[in-house]
Design an enzyme around this catalytic site. Structure first.
Site, PDB file in Angstrom:
ATOM      1  N   PHE A   8      -2.127  -4.366  -7.092  1.00 50.58           N
ATOM      2  CA  PHE A   8      -0.946  -3.817  -6.432  1.00 50.58           C
ATOM      3  C   PHE A   8       0.315  -4.569  -6.816  1.00 50.58           C
ATOM      4  CE2 PHE A   8      -4.050  -1.910  -3.631  1.00 50.58           C
ATOM      5  CZ  PHE A   8      -3.428  -0.793  -3.099  1.00 50.58           C
ATOM      6  N   ASP A   9       1.357  -3.809  -7.092  1.00 56.89           N
ATOM      7  CA  ASP A   9       2.712  -4.347  -7.147  1.00 56.89           C
ATOM      8  C   ASP A   9       3.125  -4.666  -5.704  1.00 56.89           C
ATOM      9  OD1 ASP A   9       5.388  -4.839  -8.116  1.00 56.89           O
ATOM     10  OD2 ASP A   9       5.918  -2.827  -7.432  1.00 56.89           O
ATOM     11  N   LEU A  10       4.188  -5.438  -5.524  1.00 60.01           N
ATOM     12  CA  LEU A  10       4.647  -5.783  -4.174  1.00 60.01           C
ATOM     13  C   LEU A  10       5.909  -5.015  -3.796  1.00 60.01           C
ATOM     14  CD1 LEU A  10       4.322  -7.512  -1.611  1.00 60.01           C
ATOM     15  CD2 LEU A  10       5.616  -9.321  -2.781  1.00 60.01           C
ATOM     16  N   ASP A  11       7.041  -5.321  -4.437  1.00 55.95           N
ATOM     17  CA  ASP A  11       8.313  -4.679  -4.108  1.00 55.95           C
ATOM     18  C   ASP A  11       8.288  -3.202  -4.496  1.00 55.95           C
ATOM     19  OD1 ASP A  11       9.218  -7.134  -3.267  1.00 55.95           O
ATOM     20  OD2 ASP A  11      10.364  -7.562  -5.081  1.00 55.95           O
TER      21      ASP A  11
END
Length: 213
Positions: A8-11
């Site tokens: 997963f990416d965060l932002d």
């Protein structure tokens, strides 16, 4: 889409971070005696490595490094907490982590990412939290994904997928020969994600659940 290892990416994928990021960018620009940016201009900073974004404003590499130090000063003090998770993301992560192995792969410094996930009580869902280093030698998404793979050698690339909202997530996945899922509730557009070569595109966090079943 049967995948066992979810990166997963965060932002723009787990959290909506714009308020804190925008405040910290304009703080850095003011310290550098440069004009502050509009919200529309600031949106381009979410996704790519921060150094690249400052260079795109006409800064030298040395100036961009100085701007990053100013940015981190404000971000660590205030900006880090000026964010919130997207609706239903907590539910999605909880359910997926019961059946899959979840990893974070963000261009945000790893130390900041860990602090954010701890603050939200989301760290419990992740096998590993991977991010950029403070030295700037690991900042592009492809490099972060490689870092996750190096730390977690049990990952089978054929059953791994990168989930993110910008073309940088999709490009990073392609460069590591894994599938990708673009999300439309973040900062990227459908056209951007399609052009980058996203394997799948979803409109909401809940769609990730049905897609992973």
């Amino acid at each position: 889409m049967k995948k066992d290892f979810l990166l997963f990416d965060l932002d723009g994928t787990i959290i909506e971070p714009s308020h804190g990021i925008y405040q910290s960018i304009n703080y850095a620009l003011s310290k550098m005696k440069r004009a502050i940016l509009s919200e529309e201009e600031l949106r381009s900073f979410i996704g790519p490595p921060l150094h690249d974004s400052f260079v795109s404003l006409g800064m030298s590499k040395e100036e961009a490094s100085e701007a990053i130090q100013h940015y981190r000063e404000m971000y660590q003090k205030e900006g880090l907490y000026l964010m919130h998770p997207y609706p239903q993301v907590d539910q999605v992560l909880a359910k997926l982590s019961n059946k899959k192995k979840l990893f974070l792969a963000t261009s945000k410094p790893e130390s900041f990412a860990k602090e954010i996930l701890d603050y939200l009580h989301f760290s419990q869902y992740f096998t590993m939290i991977g991010g950029a280093n403070l030295e700037g030698t690991r900042s592009k998404k492809a490099e972060v994904i490689q870092h996750v793979f190096a730390q977690e050698r049990s990952i089978d690339k054929s059953t791994a997928v990168m989930i993110g909202d910008r073309k940088y997530d999709i490009i990073g996945a392609n460069e590591n020969a894994i599938d990708s899922i673009g999300v439309l509730y973040g900062f990227g557009t459908k056209e951007e994600l399609q052009a980058a070569g996203a394997t799948k595109i979803v409109e909401s966090p809940l769609e990730l659940l049905s897609l992973m079943e």
